[in-house]
Design a protein around this motif. Sequence first.
Motif, PDB file in Angstrom:
ATOM      1  N   GLN A 123      77.023  66.804 -28.856  1.00  0.00           N
ATOM      2  CA  GLN A 123      78.336  67.218 -28.369  1.00  0.00           C
ATOM      3  C   GLN A 123      79.068  68.157 -29.328  1.00  0.00           C
ATOM      4  O   GLN A 123      80.073  68.763 -28.946  1.00  0.00           O
ATOM      5  CB  GLN A 123      79.208  65.969 -28.112  1.00  0.00           C
ATOM      6  N   ASP A 124      78.596  68.282 -30.554  1.00  0.00           N
ATOM      7  CA  ASP A 124      79.276  69.121 -31.537  1.00  0.00           C
ATOM      8  C   ASP A 124      78.912  70.588 -31.349  1.00  0.00           C
ATOM      9  O   ASP A 124      77.931  70.936 -30.673  1.00  0.00           O
ATOM     10  CB  ASP A 124      78.905  68.684 -32.958  1.00  0.00           C
ATOM     11  N   ALA A 125      79.707  71.456 -31.966  1.00  0.00           N
ATOM     12  CA  ALA A 125      79.430  72.893 -31.914  1.00  0.00           C
ATOM     13  C   ALA A 125      78.128  73.197 -32.655  1.00  0.00           C
ATOM     14  O   ALA A 125      77.801  72.551 -33.652  1.00  0.00           O
ATOM     15  CB  ALA A 125      80.578  73.685 -32.538  1.00  0.00           C
ATOM     16  N   VAL A 126      77.419  74.197 -32.166  1.00  0.00           N
ATOM     17  CA  VAL A 126      76.118  74.532 -32.751  1.00  0.00           C
ATOM     18  C   VAL A 126      76.270  74.901 -34.215  1.00  0.00           C
ATOM     19  O   VAL A 126      75.461  74.514 -35.060  1.00  0.00           O
ATOM     20  CB  VAL A 126      75.454  75.676 -31.955  1.00  0.00           C
ATOM     21  N   ARG A 127      77.309  75.655 -34.554  1.00  0.00           N
ATOM     22  CA  ARG A 127      77.490  76.108 -35.942  1.00  0.00           C
ATOM     23  C   ARG A 127      77.706  74.927 -36.894  1.00  0.00           C
ATOM     24  O   ARG A 127      77.432  75.033 -38.094  1.00  0.00           O
ATOM     25  CB  ARG A 127      78.671  77.066 -36.034  1.00  0.00           C
ATOM     26  N   ASP A 128      78.205  73.802 -36.375  1.00  0.00           N
ATOM     27  CA  ASP A 128      78.428  72.627 -37.211  1.00  0.00           C
ATOM     28  C   ASP A 128      77.201  71.727 -37.300  1.00  0.00           C
ATOM     29  O   ASP A 128      77.149  70.848 -38.168  1.00  0.00           O
ATOM     30  CB  ASP A 128      79.607  71.807 -36.670  1.00  0.00           C
ATOM     31  N   VAL A 129      76.240  71.951 -36.422  1.00  0.00           N
ATOM     32  CA  VAL A 129      75.086  71.046 -36.343  1.00  0.00           C
ATOM     33  C   VAL A 129      73.863  71.628 -37.031  1.00  0.00           C
ATOM     34  O   VAL A 129      73.197  70.957 -37.821  1.00  0.00           O
ATOM     35  CB  VAL A 129      74.770  70.729 -34.857  1.00  0.00           C
ATOM     36  N   VAL A 130      73.577  72.886 -36.748  1.00  0.00           N
ATOM     37  CA  VAL A 130      72.346  73.499 -37.257  1.00  0.00           C
ATOM     38  C   VAL A 130      72.448  73.684 -38.769  1.00  0.00           C
ATOM     39  O   VAL A 130      73.346  74.371 -39.265  1.00  0.00           O
ATOM     40  CB  VAL A 130      72.088  74.853 -36.566  1.00  0.00           C
ATOM     41  N   SER A 131      71.536  73.071 -39.500  1.00  0.00           N
ATOM     42  CA  SER A 131      71.565  73.128 -40.976  1.00  0.00           C
ATOM     43  C   SER A 131      70.542  74.151 -41.462  1.00  0.00           C
ATOM     44  O   SER A 131      69.469  73.813 -41.943  1.00  0.00           O
ATOM     45  CB  SER A 131      71.255  71.744 -41.554  1.00  0.00           C
ATOM     46  N   ILE A 132      70.899  75.398 -41.299  1.00  0.00           N
ATOM     47  CA  ILE A 132      70.006  76.473 -41.717  1.00  0.00           C
ATOM     48  C   ILE A 132      70.846  77.583 -42.333  1.00  0.00           C
ATOM     49  O   ILE A 132      71.959  77.885 -41.860  1.00  0.00           O
ATOM     50  CB  ILE A 132      69.176  76.984 -40.520  1.00  0.00           C
ATOM     51  N   LEU A 133      70.375  78.171 -43.426  1.00  0.00           N
ATOM     52  CA  LEU A 133      71.156  79.179 -44.136  1.00  0.00           C
ATOM     53  C   LEU A 133      71.239  80.488 -43.372  1.00  0.00           C
ATOM     54  O   LEU A 133      72.292  81.123 -43.311  1.00  0.00           O
ATOM     55  CB  LEU A 133      70.551  79.417 -45.533  1.00  0.00           C
ATOM     56  N   ASP A 134      70.129  80.912 -42.792  1.00  0.00           N
ATOM     57  CA  ASP A 134      70.084  82.191 -42.080  1.00  0.00           C
ATOM     58  C   ASP A 134      70.606  81.982 -40.668  1.00  0.00           C
ATOM     59  O   ASP A 134      69.855  81.865 -39.696  1.00  0.00           O
ATOM     60  CB  ASP A 134      68.652  82.727 -42.067  1.00  0.00           C
ATOM     61  N   TYR A 135      71.932  81.940 -40.560  1.00  0.00           N
ATOM     62  CA  TYR A 135      72.595  81.636 -39.286  1.00  0.00           C
ATOM     63  C   TYR A 135      73.598  82.733 -38.974  1.00  0.00           C
ATOM     64  O   TYR A 135      74.454  83.063 -39.795  1.00  0.00           O
ATOM     65  CB  TYR A 135      73.300  80.283 -39.373  1.00  0.00           C
ATOM     66  N   THR A 136      73.480  83.341 -37.800  1.00  0.00           N
ATOM     67  CA  THR A 136      74.456  84.332 -37.344  1.00  0.00           C
ATOM     68  C   THR A 136      74.723  84.130 -35.863  1.00  0.00           C
ATOM     69  O   THR A 136      73.909  83.514 -35.145  1.00  0.00           O
ATOM     70  CB  THR A 136      73.957  85.780 -37.570  1.00  0.00           C
ATOM     71  N   GLU A 137      75.850  84.667 -35.447  1.00  0.00           N
ATOM     72  CA  GLU A 137      76.209  84.651 -34.034  1.00  0.00           C
ATOM     73  C   GLU A 137      76.418  86.084 -33.562  1.00  0.00           C
ATOM     74  O   GLU A 137      76.874  86.930 -34.322  1.00  0.00           O
ATOM     75  CB  GLU A 137      77.485  83.846 -33.798  1.00  0.00           C
ATOM     76  N   THR A 138      76.065  86.329 -32.317  1.00  0.00           N
ATOM     77  CA  THR A 138      76.249  87.660 -31.754  1.00  0.00           C
ATOM     78  C   THR A 138      76.577  87.547 -30.272  1.00  0.00           C
ATOM     79  O   THR A 138      76.250  86.543 -29.629  1.00  0.00           O
ATOM     80  CB  THR A 138      74.988  88.526 -31.954  1.00  0.00           C
ATOM     81  N   ASP A 139      77.223  88.577 -29.758  1.00  0.00           N
ATOM     82  CA  ASP A 139      77.486  88.647 -28.326  1.00  0.00           C
ATOM     83  C   ASP A 139      76.805  89.871 -27.714  1.00  0.00           C
ATOM     84  O   ASP A 139      77.209  90.338 -26.650  1.00  0.00           O
ATOM     85  CB  ASP A 139      78.997  88.677 -28.054  1.00  0.00           C
ATOM     86  N   GLN A 140      75.768  90.376 -28.414  1.00  0.00           N
ATOM     87  CA  GLN A 140      75.021  91.533 -27.930  1.00  0.00           C
ATOM     88  C   GLN A 140      73.570  91.128 -27.683  1.00  0.00           C
ATOM     89  O   GLN A 140      72.875  90.672 -28.583  1.00  0.00           O
ATOM     90  CB  GLN A 140      75.073  92.674 -28.950  1.00  0.00           C
ATOM     91  N   LEU A 141      73.109  91.319 -26.451  1.00  0.00           N
ATOM     92  CA  LEU A 141      71.748  90.943 -26.111  1.00  0.00           C
ATOM     93  C   LEU A 141      70.717  91.789 -26.859  1.00  0.00           C
ATOM     94  O   LEU A 141      69.676  91.281 -27.269  1.00  0.00           O
ATOM     95  CB  LEU A 141      71.539  91.079 -24.594  1.00  0.00           C
TER      96      LEU A 141
END
Length: 479
Positions: free
Chosen positions: A63-81
């Motif tokens: 139920q938590d946000a993905v950014r708070d759950v995934v424990s990985i250093l190389d993490y980014t978010e994008t809104d471009q396919l």
Amino acid sequence: MKPSSSIEATEYYFKQLFADQGDFQSKQLIIGGKEYILFYFDTLIDSSLVQEFILSPLLLRPQDAVRDVVSILDYTETDQLNEAGEAMIFGKVVLIRNGESTLYVLGVDLKKERSINIPTKERVLRGSNEAFIENIDTNINLMRKLINSTDFIVKTYTLGRLSQTKVAVMYIKSIANATIIEELDRRLQSIDIDYVESPGFVDELIREKKFSMFPQLLVTERPDRARAYLMEGKVVIGSAGSPDTIIIPVSFWSFFHSSDDYQISWPLGSVFRILRICCFFIAIGLPAFYVAVNDFNPQLLPINFVNTLQSSVKHVAFPPIAEALSMMIMLEILREATIRLASPIGQTIGVVGGIVIGTVVVQSNLVSNTMVIITALTGLASFIMPSYEMSSAVRLLSYPALLLASWLGLLGLAFFFMMICIHLCQMHTMGFPYFTPPFSFGDAKDTLFRAPIWSLRKRPAGTAPSNRTRLSHPRSWKR
């Protein structure tokens, strides 16, 4: 292109984009009543990292946000396919959750690389036994371990429209000349090419004299040698997929320096360096000198030597120019054969081929004994140089020198060396002179010979480093 909040529309886009890719995968999951889809190339990702750092945390906290759950250093978010699609090609996993328009790009790429090994092309008697490998990140790690300073700067570029090759530019901020860094940045930014295979591509694309046979960039596979040049204010360039790095700007004299020069006493280092410079002239001019004195100017030699020389060519069927050309070409054939064949076979071919060919051509009166000796000495003189690029240039330059000597004698050989000197004086690397004759003691003490370390108080002025002071009180313990 922005993703839709509909998970099916995003899935359709990626499946259409990678329809021809056999290793593209999409995995649909239902976790905590929410629908997820993972997109990835199964040949590029490490499945154990996906399980440990993505799937397991999501199962524990659905139920938590993905950014708070995934424990990985190389993490980014994008809104471009399109950005997410390009990231997958580099080994990323793209995660989407139904009802969200955000794409989560997670780095779980598979690391496959050979271990750090000993240098194979720049072996030295003393010094480090580590060499660069094909992974640019590992090479940067090696350099950062050698230079523990915040002044050590690493800039990365992506070159090649299709290959997307990562290129790293490294320098010491407090020492390097800012003009060089700006000019190099301008030249790298202007490169427009499909792919970059090795630093050799970068060399040809940024060099100033496009048709010069002399190398204008120094190539090394040794981290300790790269560090030494960084400390002189130079710039090191490495690229992904190659264990070689290039150093700019360099002078003509840099190609006669070896790491061993600084690991032994300075008198020995000086002798070996002077020997290499002498071999430069021997490798270019010895066959030409033989032809010149044989055909044009035998009176320049002692009478006993002339008699020996004339007796050795008395029964030879070909003129000296044909002798020299045939033996030099034969030497190049043997060299290429020993390089291209497997190591044990290549060594056998080199030894046996040299002995057999040398013996047969002399006994057949095709070539004189003197010419065989001169060819062997010329080959050894070219191989003594630490730089393969300079060694290759020297071997090629011996042919025009030979032709001029066969036409004009020693006058032709002198004219050839004069033209070489003029050409070198006209060359520049990154706007700085390539060839500066070491007429003063300050210029000569780390070019023609290797002065003691405690006397090298200033960095070389050739590249105008921003900080020239290297040593202040090197022997302050002595009163």
